[in-house]
Write an enzyme that holds these catalytic residues in place. Sequence first.
Site, short mmCIF file in Angstrom:
data_model
loop_
_atom_site.label_atom_id
_atom_site.label_comp_id
_atom_site.label_asym_id
_atom_site.label_seq_id
_atom_site.Cartn_x
_atom_site.Cartn_y
_atom_site.Cartn_z
N SER A 54 0.81 -1.22 0.00
CA SER A 54 0.00 0.00 0.00
C SER A 54 0.85 1.27 0.00
O SER A 54 0.35 2.35 -0.32
CB SER A 54 -0.94 -0.01 1.20
OG SER A 54 -0.21 -0.23 2.39
N ASP B 145 -4.11 5.93 11.47
CA ASP B 145 -3.13 5.50 10.48
C ASP B 145 -1.92 6.44 10.50
O ASP B 145 -1.99 7.56 10.01
CB ASP B 145 -3.77 5.48 9.08
CG ASP B 145 -2.81 4.98 8.00
OD1 ASP B 145 -1.62 4.72 8.31
OD2 ASP B 145 -3.25 4.84 6.84
N HIS C 96 0.60 5.27 6.48
CA HIS C 96 0.47 5.85 5.14
C HIS C 96 0.56 7.37 5.23
O HIS C 96 0.73 7.92 6.31
CB HIS C 96 -0.86 5.39 4.51
CG HIS C 96 -0.92 3.90 4.40
ND1 HIS C 96 -1.54 3.13 5.35
CD2 HIS C 96 -0.40 3.06 3.50
CE1 HIS C 96 -1.40 1.85 5.02
NE2 HIS C 96 -0.71 1.78 3.90
#
Length: 392
Positions: A142, A366, A369
């Site tokens: 990702s 998160d 990311h």
Amino acid sequence: MGLRRLHERSTWFCVFLSVLLMITSYEANGKSIKENSNTCSRRISTSFMIRESSAAGNSTRRRSSSCDIFQGRWVFDNSYPLYNLTTCPFIRREFNCIKYGRPDSLYLKYRWQPSYCTLPRFDGKDFLTRFKGKKIMFVGDSLSLNFWQSLVCLLHFAVPRANIIQKTTNTTNIYTFQDYGVSVILYHSLLLVDTESEKIGRVLKLDSIKNGGDVWKNMDVLIFNTWLWWGRRGIKQPWDYVQHGNKISKDMDRMLAFRLALTTWAKWVASDVNSTKTKVFFQGISPSHYNGHDWNQPGIKSCSNQTEPLSGCSYPAGLPSVTTIVKDVLSKVLSKNIVHLLDITTLSQLRKDAHPSAFNGFKNMDCTHWCLPGLPDTWNQLLYAQLSSLFP
Ligand SMILES: *[C@@H]1O[C@H](CO)[C@@H](O)[C@H](O)[C@H]1NC(C)=O
Ligand SMILES: *[C@@H]1O[C@H](CO)[C@@H](O)[C@H](O)[C@H]1NC(C)=O
Ligand SMILES: *[C@@H]1O[C@H](CO)[C@@H](O)[C@H](O)[C@H]1NC(C)=O
Ligand SMILES: *[C@@H]1O[C@H](CO)[C@@H](O)[C@H](O)[C@H]1NC(C)=O
Ligand SMILES: *[C@@H]1O[C@H](CO)[C@@H](O)[C@H](O)[C@H]1NC(C)=O
């Protein structure tokens, strides 16, 4: 005596270099850049440097000088971000921080300033023209998706009316800028090496890389990345058994497994990729921010409420130990200059403010990311700078 002379010579060389680079930056920017060379020590490594020809011009003075574009610091620049939410319709909910309510916007306004040169601003039209007809593929997890989306946004922003065709297959997601014949492709692969379903379960094959290889080697540019999933356990672990040679085991030391897999990959690049045609990059380890101890705020357990990058050019916790493995394995291939490391780790470590935190489509925390627009746009500027020197 010898040492002293060497010292004098290198001092002279640094002065010479700084003058050249200041001239270059002056030309590029319309303003000169003050550098305090005491704050960031110079670190040159032949594999990671970019050549920049002096603005002074003629062939005697046009020695190419080198600048490590991965060493520097973040500076406020009100002309950033390079695009925004309303100008990029492709941002996925994982990265779309503004849409999901991130209230602060200072984090969008930082430009990466290498210590001894200035990065070219990302020029999407130049990118598409220069790489006309080329296929650029990101291979990985990702974080590759994050990087790839940023490039699609940067290019789309430059040519908003260009025809884009989007196509998805089971392993790839492709955006083709038809007027230029440029394809920007994501190939989803968590571990780069193969995982096969067998009777006992999913077997991670540390010595085998046959699944993607035939697709990858047809590309003009490849940007690989893997690491995030090597440490995962429990239901998030993407294999049940590990195979190395003929030996199949339930688990093994994760650092060792990563090293073996990366070595398999590096050998594959050396033997199967035509380096005249295909330029290969390894996307350095992308750091996460879940432990304030790493940046001298002990007690903090996430990137929540972080609104500014760290100042200066080094990260209190230093580099994650896995970067040693990456550099070690790559150096075997790099001696032939086949793989270029996008050494983004330190500059990304300084950006504790650039993660989605809770502002994403899932509302879970998160700090792995990165928001878009945001940090991966800088990764693409660095990629663009390196690619431009490889395809002059
Ligand atoms: C390059 O510039 C230097 C200094 O301005 C000058 O002395 C030299 O003759 C020039 N060389 C060429 C090849 O033009
Ligand atoms: C987004 O882009 C539009 C159009 O270029 C501009 O008017 C607007 O100010 C930008 N917003 C931000 C937050 O930069
Ligand atoms: C993806 O598609 C290719 C070709 O259509 C096929 O060979 C491959 O097995 C598929 N992979 C998966 C994981 O389904
Ligand atoms: C490698 O790529 C170059 C440039 O496309 C081509 O000329 C050359 O024949 C290729 N070499 C091999 C061994 O395929
Ligand atoms: C972040 O700031 C908000 C508002 O000031 C506060 O309620 C929240 O507890 C803070 N979160 C963390 C993790 O510090």
